[in-house]
Design a protein around this motif. Structure first.
Motif, PDB file in Angstrom:
ATOM      1  N   SER A  21       3.230  -0.452   4.613  1.00 48.49           N
ATOM      2  CA  SER A  21       2.858  -1.952   4.033  1.00 48.49           C
ATOM      3  C   SER A  21       3.368  -3.017   5.320  1.00 48.49           C
ATOM      4  CB  SER A  21       3.791  -2.277   2.970  1.00 48.49           C
ATOM      5  OG  SER A  21       5.051  -2.306   3.065  1.00 48.49           O
ATOM      6  N   ARG A  23       3.266  -5.005   8.725  1.00 50.14           N
ATOM      7  CA  ARG A  23       2.106  -5.486   9.644  1.00 50.14           C
ATOM      8  C   ARG A  23       2.627  -5.534  11.170  1.00 50.14           C
ATOM      9  NH1 ARG A  23      -1.416  -9.440   6.480  1.00 50.14           N
ATOM     10  NH2 ARG A  23      -2.508  -9.414   8.783  1.00 50.14           N
ATOM     11  N   SER A  24       3.789  -5.159  11.531  1.00 54.77           N
ATOM     12  CA  SER A  24       4.304  -4.922  12.725  1.00 54.77           C
ATOM     13  C   SER A  24       4.928  -3.627  13.099  1.00 54.77           C
ATOM     14  CB  SER A  24       4.951  -6.053  13.329  1.00 54.77           C
ATOM     15  OG  SER A  24       6.363  -6.034  12.628  1.00 54.77           O
ATOM     16  N   LEU A 341      24.324  -6.789  -1.273  1.00 49.66           N
ATOM     17  CA  LEU A 341      23.091  -6.142  -1.785  1.00 49.66           C
ATOM     18  C   LEU A 341      21.844  -7.095  -1.204  1.00 49.66           C
ATOM     19  CD1 LEU A 341      23.641  -4.708  -5.207  1.00 49.66           C
ATOM     20  CD2 LEU A 341      24.221  -3.745  -3.053  1.00 49.66           C
ATOM     21  N   SER A 342      21.994  -8.205  -1.573  1.00 47.92           N
ATOM     22  CA  SER A 342      20.849  -9.210  -1.130  1.00 47.92           C
ATOM     23  C   SER A 342      20.509  -9.271   0.438  1.00 47.92           C
ATOM     24  CB  SER A 342      21.241 -10.890  -1.356  1.00 47.92           C
ATOM     25  OG  SER A 342      20.215 -11.516  -1.261  1.00 47.92           O
ATOM     26  N   VAL A 345      18.945  -5.856   1.625  1.00 48.48           N
ATOM     27  CA  VAL A 345      17.491  -6.059   1.340  1.00 48.48           C
ATOM     28  C   VAL A 345      16.973  -7.131   2.195  1.00 48.48           C
ATOM     29  CG1 VAL A 345      16.010  -6.570  -0.428  1.00 48.48           C
ATOM     30  CG2 VAL A 345      17.884  -4.913  -0.880  1.00 48.48           C
ATOM     31  N   ARG A 346      17.390  -8.032   2.313  1.00 48.83           N
ATOM     32  CA  ARG A 346      16.535  -9.035   3.269  1.00 48.83           C
ATOM     33  C   ARG A 346      16.277  -8.450   4.754  1.00 48.83           C
ATOM     34  NH1 ARG A 346      19.095 -13.601   3.112  1.00 48.83           N
ATOM     35  NH2 ARG A 346      20.763 -13.056   1.343  1.00 48.83           N
ATOM     36  N   ALA A 347      17.427  -8.169   5.102  1.00 51.77           N
ATOM     37  CA  ALA A 347      17.691  -7.540   6.454  1.00 51.77           C
ATOM     38  C   ALA A 347      16.470  -6.415   6.785  1.00 51.77           C
ATOM     39  CB  ALA A 347      18.904  -7.227   6.772  1.00 51.77           C
ATOM     40  N   GLU A 349      13.685  -6.168   5.438  1.00 48.66           N
ATOM     41  CA  GLU A 349      12.231  -6.489   4.989  1.00 48.66           C
ATOM     42  C   GLU A 349      11.525  -6.518   6.297  1.00 48.66           C
ATOM     43  OE1 GLU A 349      12.352  -8.527   0.880  1.00 48.66           O
ATOM     44  OE2 GLU A 349      13.210  -9.733   2.198  1.00 48.66           O
ATOM     45  N   ARG A 350      12.212  -6.759   7.513  1.00 44.73           N
ATOM     46  CA  ARG A 350      11.282  -6.594   8.706  1.00 44.73           C
ATOM     47  C   ARG A 350      11.433  -5.366   9.512  1.00 44.73           C
ATOM     48  NH1 ARG A 350      12.063 -12.689  11.262  1.00 44.73           N
ATOM     49  NH2 ARG A 350      10.374 -12.204  12.609  1.00 44.73           N
ATOM     50  N   PRO A 351      10.477  -5.016  10.268  1.00 44.07           N
ATOM     51  CA  PRO A 351      10.699  -3.761  10.759  1.00 44.07           C
ATOM     52  C   PRO A 351      11.827  -3.718  11.803  1.00 44.07           C
ATOM     53  CG  PRO A 351       8.537  -4.109  10.569  1.00 44.07           C
ATOM     54  CD  PRO A 351       9.109  -5.219  10.111  1.00 44.07           C
ATOM     55  N   VAL A 371      17.471   2.479   2.895  1.00 45.04           N
ATOM     56  CA  VAL A 371      18.056   1.079   2.233  1.00 45.04           C
ATOM     57  C   VAL A 371      18.862   1.334   0.986  1.00 45.04           C
ATOM     58  CG1 VAL A 371      17.409  -1.137   1.331  1.00 45.04           C
ATOM     59  CG2 VAL A 371      16.375  -0.211   3.618  1.00 45.04           C
ATOM     60  N   ASP A 372      18.138   2.414   0.080  1.00 45.97           N
ATOM     61  CA  ASP A 372      18.685   2.705  -1.098  1.00 45.97           C
ATOM     62  C   ASP A 372      20.059   3.545  -1.204  1.00 45.97           C
ATOM     63  OD1 ASP A 372      16.706   1.530  -3.059  1.00 45.97           O
ATOM     64  OD2 ASP A 372      15.348   3.071  -2.653  1.00 45.97           O
TER      65      ASP A 372
END
Lengths: 412, 412
Positions: A21, A23-24, A341-342, A345-347, A349-351, A371-372
């Protein structure tokens, strides 16, 4: 998100997490070498070498390196720490082969004498600018004080003297010894095809030389409770750093240590925030856990008006003493966990964020963590685990360094 | 990634782009109000109000706001510009309702007199710190020079005088007038359920008052070619800014203008980079396109040693003149396009990035643009479109501002 790993015959480690999913794609070379791997004669060579890597190869001039990265719109950079030198690029998926072509090429640099001489001046200027940043300067002094002869106290930039004295051949020797294939991990994340990526890496790096890898001085360090005041007249604020020992990177206590640092000194809603920053007593106040191979530290700091430094030091020691004595509350732990956790997760989200996390984790643990897995490790921390950390690593047994206009500061 | 939009009866606009593969959600309130909507008597009120929004409501004290955000691990913040005030939070999906509860609540702030007085001092300190940042200071002066009476030249922070004089009732009037429902767009991106999000927004914001919205002074501004030298003895480097007119935010030429700015002055591999930074003549050199409602600017700047400022100004004017006369090459356009596509894609990979892009686009164009639409718009730019931009907006017809130790500077 499937994880893959493969080791080339020369010892080069390849790892990757594919994410359809995305895009880079992001690509990084993690060289397990840093300031702690330097002898005093070559202090700063790792960081200087990182610069030289961008200065050209038999196939590319300095200008070619810059232009070739720009042509593919790469977001590229590198960094050097006490333990790692990392070169990375994030690109659109179709440019991953081109990014590999450039990165693999520059990692076998020419280290041309004339480039070496030119870049030497750039590094010396950089050391000069660093001297003008009181926070960074205080950090270097504090590390030296705390690690007291342990190589983790080495300066990443080196000194004007050590860089001036450094010869091209010394850098070449260091390169030949530390940039061997088994000391490097290549990591990718995002949208890419794993089998093709392995082929690509083999094509570009399969002929890199193997060699022995090692690292000296891996003992755990608890500090000696030193106290030092460094006078800098030009600086207007007093910068105070308190360092204590902590668990090493491979410790099962590291996630608890991370949450503890956040509870004590995150930049919002932590004990130090409410004690020093919110009431306006200090400009900044932080505590965080730093992990290394073989040891770790809790790094607590504050900065503010010199006349308040003594009172602020007493407040900070009070905060550290109270947490050591009484531990943390369930509510504090819950709040820190939510934040952590936030952030994780946010870190992720980018490759680029995933690639850095994968490469670092593999470098330190030689394994993979999704990540989990990482979230579960933070979820498993209890107030009791934090007690364990505090018993084993007393967060208030600190070495203290102050840098700023003050000539003296009382321990309180 | 499906896009949705819905307008509440009171005029509040809700938009959202759901992305099931995301692991977090981002939420933002885009208030279409900024420094350009201020009269001189209330200069700085928008930014001051942004601060006051975090100071509490009938339901929450300042401490509650801070603690409630921390409890859900929110990455939250706000910013004020010439045209927008944006409040946003990124959270794990389960906390989106809680984030909405806090953000919607604080957007109806109490504006308590005692908080107003306390925060006034914080703002005045912030203005003081800003004065110490020569780059930002030069930017404020340059805007005022270029916009010459046009409200886009208004200072975002205001002055010590205007903030000192400001009364709570003036802020309350401004709030009542500008924070009306039809002047606000609520945007979400990431993992969330659209129908639930609409219900949630309606529950929290459905009773916000409607009211007329407007903005004065929307004329296009081309500048008057002014030249001003501001002497600051304490500053060591000379900061020079050259501003020219550009297309407004709703212009079909905006993507071409963006690429043109990148070709002339991106921080790597641009004409100014090769002319000034790479050879070491300047510490920094940039050019970028800024879009506003009704007008736009090309903002070119460099900084460096004062004794080199005159030569560097001549070089910069030479670069701008050459690009205006001869346009750009296919190769330059291709390279800038690669960089831009890569940046757009990477910025879109996190819900926060998408939420900001969605909210901004809707605020300016009243419509939606997917990442692919945005990429296509950059792909459609030709060297001919860039010629059109240059003919209509001559990038070298500049207003020039210098700030630093120099008492005078020749136009060259």
């Amino acid at each position: 998100m499937p994880f893959h790993s493969h080791k080339l015959p020369n010892g080069l480690q390849i790892i990757g997490e594919t994410s359809p999913s995305a895009r880079s794609a992001a690509l990084g070379f993690f060289v397990r070498t840093g300031a702690r791997d330097e002898t005093p004669e070559v202090s700063g060579v790792t960081h200087f070498l990182e610069h030289m890597v961008f200065k050209g190869t038999p196939r590319r001039t300095y200008l070619d390196v810059n232009r070739d990265f720009d042509k593919i719109g790469a977001d590229y950079n590198a960094f050097t720490s006490e333990e790692n030198t990392v070169f990375h690029a994030a690109v659109l998926p179709e440019y991953l082969p081109a990014a590999m072509d450039i990165l693999a090429d520059i990692l076998r640099p020419s280290l041309r004498e004339e480039d070496f001489d030119t870049e030497k001046n750039v590094i010396i200027e950089e050391i000069g600018m660093y001297e003008d940043q009181p926070g960074s300067c205080a950090y270097e002094h504090a590390k030296r004080l705390f690690f007291d002869g342990h190589r983790l106290g080495n300066s990443v930039l080196g000194t004007v003297q050590s860089i001036t004295d450094l010869r091209r051949n010394q850098m070449y020797d260091y390169f030949t010894r530390r940039y061997v294939a088994p000391n490097i991990t290549v990591a990718a994340a995002g949208r890419f095809d794993w089998p093709e990526f392995v082929k690509l890496t083999d094509k570009h790096c399969g002929d890199w030389l193997p060699g022995p890898v090692g690292r000296e001085c891996l003992r755990e360090e608890a500090g000696h409770g030193g106290f030092q005041v460094v006078v800098k007249d030009k600086v207007t604020q007093e910068h105070v750093i308190l360092m204590a020992g902590g668990p090493p990177a491979d410790s099962p206590l590291r996630h608890a240590a991370d949450l503890l640092g956040m509870i004590v000194g995150d930049d919002s809603g932590s004990r130090l925030y409410w004690a020093l920053v919110d009431p306006g007593l200090a400009d900044s106040a932080d505590c965080s856990f730093h992990e290394y191979e073989g040891t770790g530290t809790f790094y607590t700091s504050f900065s503010g008006e010199p006349e308040r430094a003594e009172e602020n030091l007493a407040i900070t020691l009070g905060v550290l003493g109270a947490v050591r004595r009484d531990g943390v509350t369930e509510e504090e732990l819950e709040q820190a966990r939510s934040k952590m956790l936030s952030r994780v997760v946010r870190a992720s989200e980018r490759p680029k964020g995933r690639m850095i996390a994968l490469g670092m984790h593999w470098t330190y643990q030689g394994g993979y963590r999704s990540v989990d897995d990482e979230l579960k490790a933070y979820e498993a921390v209890t107030t009791k685990t934090i007690r364990e950390v505090l018993e084993r690593y007393p967060i208030d047994r600190v070495s203290t360094l102050a840098l700023g206009p003050l000539a003296e500061l009382h321990k309180g």
